[in-house]
Design a protein around this motif. Structure first.
Motif, PDB file in Angstrom:
ATOM      1  N   HIS B 103       0.562  -1.273   0.206  1.00 24.07           N
ATOM      2  CA  HIS B 103       0.135   0.122   0.022  1.00 24.07           C
ATOM      3  C   HIS B 103       0.986   1.284  -0.268  1.00 24.07           C
ATOM      4  CE1 HIS B 103      -3.589  -1.971   0.921  1.00 24.07           C
ATOM      5  NE2 HIS B 103      -2.720  -2.772   1.593  1.00 24.07           N
ATOM      6  N   CYS B 138      -3.780   5.527   0.171  1.00 24.10           N
ATOM      7  CA  CYS B 138      -2.771   4.874   0.115  1.00 24.10           C
ATOM      8  C   CYS B 138      -2.941   5.489  -1.838  1.00 24.10           C
ATOM      9  CB  CYS B 138      -4.001   4.135   0.126  1.00 24.10           C
ATOM     10  SG  CYS B 138      -3.040   2.007  -1.140  1.00 24.10           S
ATOM     11  N   GLU B 140      -0.604   3.690  -4.123  1.00 26.78           N
ATOM     12  CA  GLU B 140      -0.219   2.091  -4.890  1.00 26.78           C
ATOM     13  C   GLU B 140      -1.164   1.655  -4.981  1.00 26.78           C
ATOM     14  OE1 GLU B 140       3.075   1.145  -5.405  1.00 26.78           O
ATOM     15  OE2 GLU B 140       3.937   2.465  -3.960  1.00 26.78           O
ATOM     16  N   CYS B 142      -3.799  -1.842  -4.965  1.00 28.29           N
ATOM     17  CA  CYS B 142      -3.482  -2.650  -3.838  1.00 28.29           C
ATOM     18  C   CYS B 142      -4.750  -3.304  -4.087  1.00 28.29           C
ATOM     19  CB  CYS B 142      -3.428  -2.164  -2.331  1.00 28.29           C
ATOM     20  SG  CYS B 142      -5.242  -0.683  -1.813  1.00 28.29           S
ATOM     21  N   HIS B 146      -8.697  -0.311  -3.860  1.00 25.25           N
ATOM     22  CA  HIS B 146      -8.071   0.911  -3.285  1.00 25.25           C
ATOM     23  C   HIS B 146      -8.518   2.598  -3.728  1.00 25.25           C
ATOM     24  CE1 HIS B 146      -4.625   2.809  -4.288  1.00 25.25           C
ATOM     25  NE2 HIS B 146      -4.935   2.862  -5.069  1.00 25.25           N
ATOM     26  N   MET B 149      -9.966   3.675  -0.508  1.00 26.20           N
ATOM     27  CA  MET B 149      -8.092   3.147   1.048  1.00 26.20           C
ATOM     28  C   MET B 149      -7.983   4.752   0.917  1.00 26.20           C
ATOM     29  SD  MET B 149      -6.174   0.855   1.708  1.00 26.20           S
ATOM     30  CE  MET B 149      -4.422   0.660   2.647  1.00 26.20           C
TER      31      MET B 149
END
Ligand SMILES: [Cu+2]
Lengths: 85, 164
Positions: B103, B138, B140, B142, B146, B149
């Motif tokens: 993440h 977040c 990245e 994921c 995502h 997040m």
């Protein structure tokens, strides 16, 4: 190269030879103006003045430097808080 | 060697530009005190997280004086704790790890940003001088959730802080 005669103008001792050289030089200049294939011009190393190219290159370098300073000091360091450890 | 005079000038300008780049980064590190995220946080196996002293119960902890520590667990697709509350004028060290995949943890609009890698503990120290609210995302990819997040870091006035 067609500047052969120019590069050694003292080869001919008599005036006639000098005149010939002068004629050749004039002809060369005309050819250069006309943009002919023979219109090559030799420029001594230190008399080459690419002023425009130089100005554009420096303008670009100056822009790069200014933008780097903006990105680093304003956009990066200016965006606090930051990681300090 | 005979170098054309313009070329000589251009070489000097080029070297000066490189020196400028290095000097600004050196200033950022030495003068402004900007640090990079490194591996100083150590490691932790994802299956050890529930039993860990720090990450078993993700939280904000007051160490002493202005110093605070925050233990964050990232997992699909939440941060625990979701909202981190710290007082103004604090020096906060985040310890962040992941229970599943990679993440990211970024305080939006700031340089506070790290990858969160399973098995690894990201350690970043941040100084919060003024009350503010920072969204955390977040960054990245994921998984399917995502985009949802997110978290929050709230820097509150000292007398309003009611944490550990
Ligand atoms: Cu994520």
């Amino acid at each position: 190269m067609d500047g052969e005669e120019e590069s050694e103008p003292d080869e001919g001792d008599d005036a006639e030879a000098d005149a010939e050289v002068a004629d050749a030089t004039e002809a060369d200049a005309e050819a250069a103006d006309a943009g002919g294939d023979d219109g090559l011009r030799e420029i001594p190393h230190d008399e080459f003045e690419p002023t425009g190219t130089f100005a554009i290159a420096f303008l670009y370098l100056g822009l790069l430097a200014a933008l780097w300073l903006f990105v680093y000091f304003v956009e990066f360091l200016g965006r606090g808080p930051t990681v300090v450890g | 060697m005979d170098i054309q005079k313009h070329e000589k000038l251009w070489l000097v300008a080029g070297v000066a530009f490189i020196v400028l780049l290095i000097a600004t980064v050196v200033y950022g590190t030495v003068g402004a005190g900007v640090s990079m995220v490194d591996d100083s946080g150590g490691t932790i196996a994802p299956d050890e997280i529930p039993d860990d002293d720090r990450f078993g119960e993700p939280r904000v902890e007051h160490v002493e004086g202005d110093e605070y520590e925050v233990y964050v667990v990232s997992r699909m697709f939440i941060f625990q704790p979701g909202t981190v509350e710290v007082p103004e004028g604090s020096t906060v060290t985040f310890y962040i790890t992941s229970a599943d995949v990679i993440h990211g943890y970024q305080l939006v609009g700031t340089n506070v940003n790290t990858m969160v890698i399973p098995g690894q503990i990201a350690e970043i120290t941040v100084e919060f001088d003024e009350p503010a609210e920072y969204g955390v995302v977040c960054n990245e990819y994921c998984g399917s959730g995502h985009h949802d997040m997110e978290g929050m870091v709230e820097v509150v006035p000292e007398d309003e802080w009611e944490g550990a």
